[in-house]
Design a protein around this motif. Structure first.
Motif, short mmCIF file in Angstrom:
data_model
loop_
_atom_site.label_atom_id
_atom_site.label_comp_id
_atom_site.label_asym_id
_atom_site.label_seq_id
_atom_site.Cartn_x
_atom_site.Cartn_y
_atom_site.Cartn_z
N HIS A 184 36.44 32.01 28.32
CA HIS A 184 35.08 31.76 28.82
C HIS A 184 34.92 32.26 30.26
O HIS A 184 34.26 31.62 31.09
CB HIS A 184 34.74 30.27 28.71
CG HIS A 184 34.93 29.72 27.33
ND1 HIS A 184 34.09 30.04 26.27
CD2 HIS A 184 35.87 28.88 26.83
CE1 HIS A 184 34.52 29.43 25.17
NE2 HIS A 184 35.58 28.72 25.48
N TYR A 185 35.53 33.39 30.56
CA TYR A 185 35.42 34.07 31.85
C TYR A 185 35.88 33.17 33.00
O TYR A 185 35.46 33.35 34.15
CB TYR A 185 33.97 34.53 32.10
CG TYR A 185 33.44 35.36 30.95
CD1 TYR A 185 33.86 36.66 30.76
CD2 TYR A 185 32.55 34.82 30.02
CE1 TYR A 185 33.41 37.43 29.69
CE2 TYR A 185 32.09 35.57 28.95
CZ TYR A 185 32.53 36.86 28.79
OH TYR A 185 32.07 37.61 27.74
N GLY A 186 36.76 32.22 32.69
CA GLY A 186 37.17 31.26 33.70
C GLY A 186 38.63 31.33 34.10
O GLY A 186 39.05 30.61 35.00
N ARG A 187 39.44 32.18 33.45
CA ARG A 187 40.86 32.22 33.81
C ARG A 187 41.24 33.59 34.35
O ARG A 187 41.31 33.78 35.55
CB ARG A 187 41.74 31.85 32.61
CG ARG A 187 43.12 31.37 33.05
CD ARG A 187 44.01 30.98 31.89
NE ARG A 187 44.69 32.14 31.31
CZ ARG A 187 45.70 32.04 30.43
NH1 ARG A 187 46.10 30.85 30.02
NH2 ARG A 187 46.28 33.12 29.96
N GLU A 188 41.48 34.58 33.48
CA GLU A 188 41.77 35.93 33.98
C GLU A 188 40.51 36.58 34.56
O GLU A 188 39.43 36.51 33.96
CB GLU A 188 42.32 36.82 32.85
CG GLU A 188 43.80 36.72 32.65
CD GLU A 188 44.22 35.49 31.89
OE1 GLU A 188 45.42 35.18 31.84
OE2 GLU A 188 43.33 34.81 31.35
N SER A 189 40.66 37.22 35.72
CA SER A 189 39.58 38.06 36.23
C SER A 189 39.54 39.35 35.40
O SER A 189 40.43 39.61 34.59
CB SER A 189 39.84 38.40 37.70
OG SER A 189 40.98 39.25 37.81
N HIS A 190 38.52 40.17 35.64
CA HIS A 190 38.39 41.39 34.86
C HIS A 190 39.60 42.31 35.07
O HIS A 190 40.17 42.82 34.11
CB HIS A 190 37.10 42.13 35.22
CG HIS A 190 36.92 43.42 34.48
ND1 HIS A 190 36.73 43.46 33.11
CD2 HIS A 190 36.94 44.71 34.90
CE1 HIS A 190 36.62 44.72 32.72
NE2 HIS A 190 36.74 45.50 33.79
N GLY A 191 39.98 42.53 36.32
CA GLY A 191 41.10 43.42 36.60
C GLY A 191 42.41 42.90 36.04
O GLY A 191 43.25 43.67 35.57
N GLU A 192 42.60 41.58 36.07
CA GLU A 192 43.79 40.98 35.47
C GLU A 192 43.81 41.20 33.96
O GLU A 192 44.85 41.53 33.38
CB GLU A 192 43.85 39.49 35.80
CG GLU A 192 44.13 39.21 37.27
CD GLU A 192 43.87 37.77 37.67
OE1 GLU A 192 44.30 37.37 38.77
OE2 GLU A 192 43.21 37.03 36.89
#
Length: 351
Positions: free
Chosen positions: A254-262
């Motif tokens: 839910h876009y809450g853990r890994e960032s996009h680059g990660e």
């Protein structure tokens, strides 16, 4: 450094220079002769750079909208807030929207500008490494849906991109790493020399003296790819290396853990490892990628079963006519599009 994205009537300049933000008004006046400007930013970036930008644009009637930071803001539900602010400011088609922020603000402001009154002029001033090397250039704008990332969007090019590497000094360490995921991607898909430069320096601190030239190289690669394939039907797909898995990882949490680059870092490594197992990429590429990712503080795995991610893959924008285009490597610096389907990702192992 000045680059031109040559797209005939949609052409625009990109300037990359330390401290260029202080002189933004001089550059904006070259592409904009109207009177009203709407600055869209977020609550982390605007306190650092928004007030100075607004002061430098004192000859214009400037309005601002400051949104919460984070990927959750890049949703369809945020658009009415932006449209209402633009209506209240009496923004017309002869006026200007400035996106001051990272990739979320750039994508969101770009889509709002593309759709409000069927198109208002746009300037991108990216303040994150990821946005500077990637998302601010190329005209892709989007918002997320609960079912997936960037599923509603448009191709809408800015009139100008201003990139100031100095603003990265205030970027949290995690988001330096985040941007390095996209930098490493460019080395993987198009430039073995860039990849080996990153490997040789071994950390962002060691690379910092060359940062402006690294940013310029990434932007120049993207410029050339976009000129060759403006609407993402051929060579531009190569820019999606790692993204097929990355977007599903972001959505899964839910876009809450890994960032996009990660998430891109995980995707690049895991897809290359899969491709090696299938004989589609030479052995050793995945290990080379892993070494560089770890050197720049990026993850290679997220601990989720691959089977738990495959449902979202079928909704990916790269899934055309039930065919999925996955970007793979012939070798580091030489990439290709491999037509397949979601079965490419079948398996019960952890990613």
């Amino acid at each position: 450094m000045k680059l031109i994205v040559d797209l005939k009537e949609n052409s625009y300049p990109i300037y990359i220079e330390n401290r260029i933000l202080k002189h933004a008004a001089d550059y904006i006046s070259q592409v904009f002769t109207g009177k009203r400007i709407m600055i869209l930013s977020d609550d982390q970036v605007y306190p650092l750079y928004g007030h100075g930008l607004k002061e430098s644009l004192s000859s214009y009637e400037c309005h601002t909208l400051v949104l919460p930071h984070g990927e959750q803001t890049k949703s369809f539900q945020t658009l009415p807030l932006i449209y209402s602010a633009m209506l209240e400011a009496k923004i017309s088609r002869s006026d200007l929207v400035i996106a001051l922020g990272g990739g979320v603000i750039g994508d969101l402001a770009g889509f709002a500008a593309s759709s409000f009154l069927r198109g208002v002029r746009l300037v991108q001033i990216p303040t994150s490494l990821l946005a500077q090397v990637d998302s601010s250039v190329g005209g892709k704008t989007a918002v997320d849906l609960p079912q997936g990332k960037n599923l509603v969007g448009a191709f809408y090019h800015p009139r100008l991109v201003l990139i100031d590497p100095d603003v990265l000094d205030t970027l949290p360490r995690r988001f330096i790493h985040d941007g390095m995921g996209e930098v490493i991607k460019y080395g993987c898909i198009k430039d073995p020399l860039l990849f080996h430069t990153l490997k040789k320096h071994g950390s962002f601190e060691n690379l910092k003296g060359q940062l402006a030239s690294v940013i310029c190289r990434c932007v120049d690669i993207k410029r050339a790819v976009v000129e060759a394939d403006q609407f993402d039907t051929g060579e531009r797909m190569l820019l999606n290396f790692g993204h097929t898995l990355a977007h599903t990882i972001e959505q899964y949490f839910h876009y809450g853990r890994e960032s996009h680059g990660e998430a891109v870092a995980i995707g690049m490594y895991q897809i290359t490892k899969l491709a090696e197992e299938k004989g589609l990429t030479p052995a050793g590429c995945a290990e080379s990628i892993r070494e560089v990712l770890e050197a720049y503080g990026l993850p290679c795995e997220c601990g989720v079963s691959l089977s738990d991610l495959t449902a979202a893959i079928t909704l990916d924008k790269k899934n055309l006519n039930n065919r999925l285009n996955v970007v793979l490597l012939h070798e580091i610096g030489d990439s290709y599009v491999y037509p397949t389907d979601a079965g490419f990702f079948e398996g019960e192992f952890l990613v």
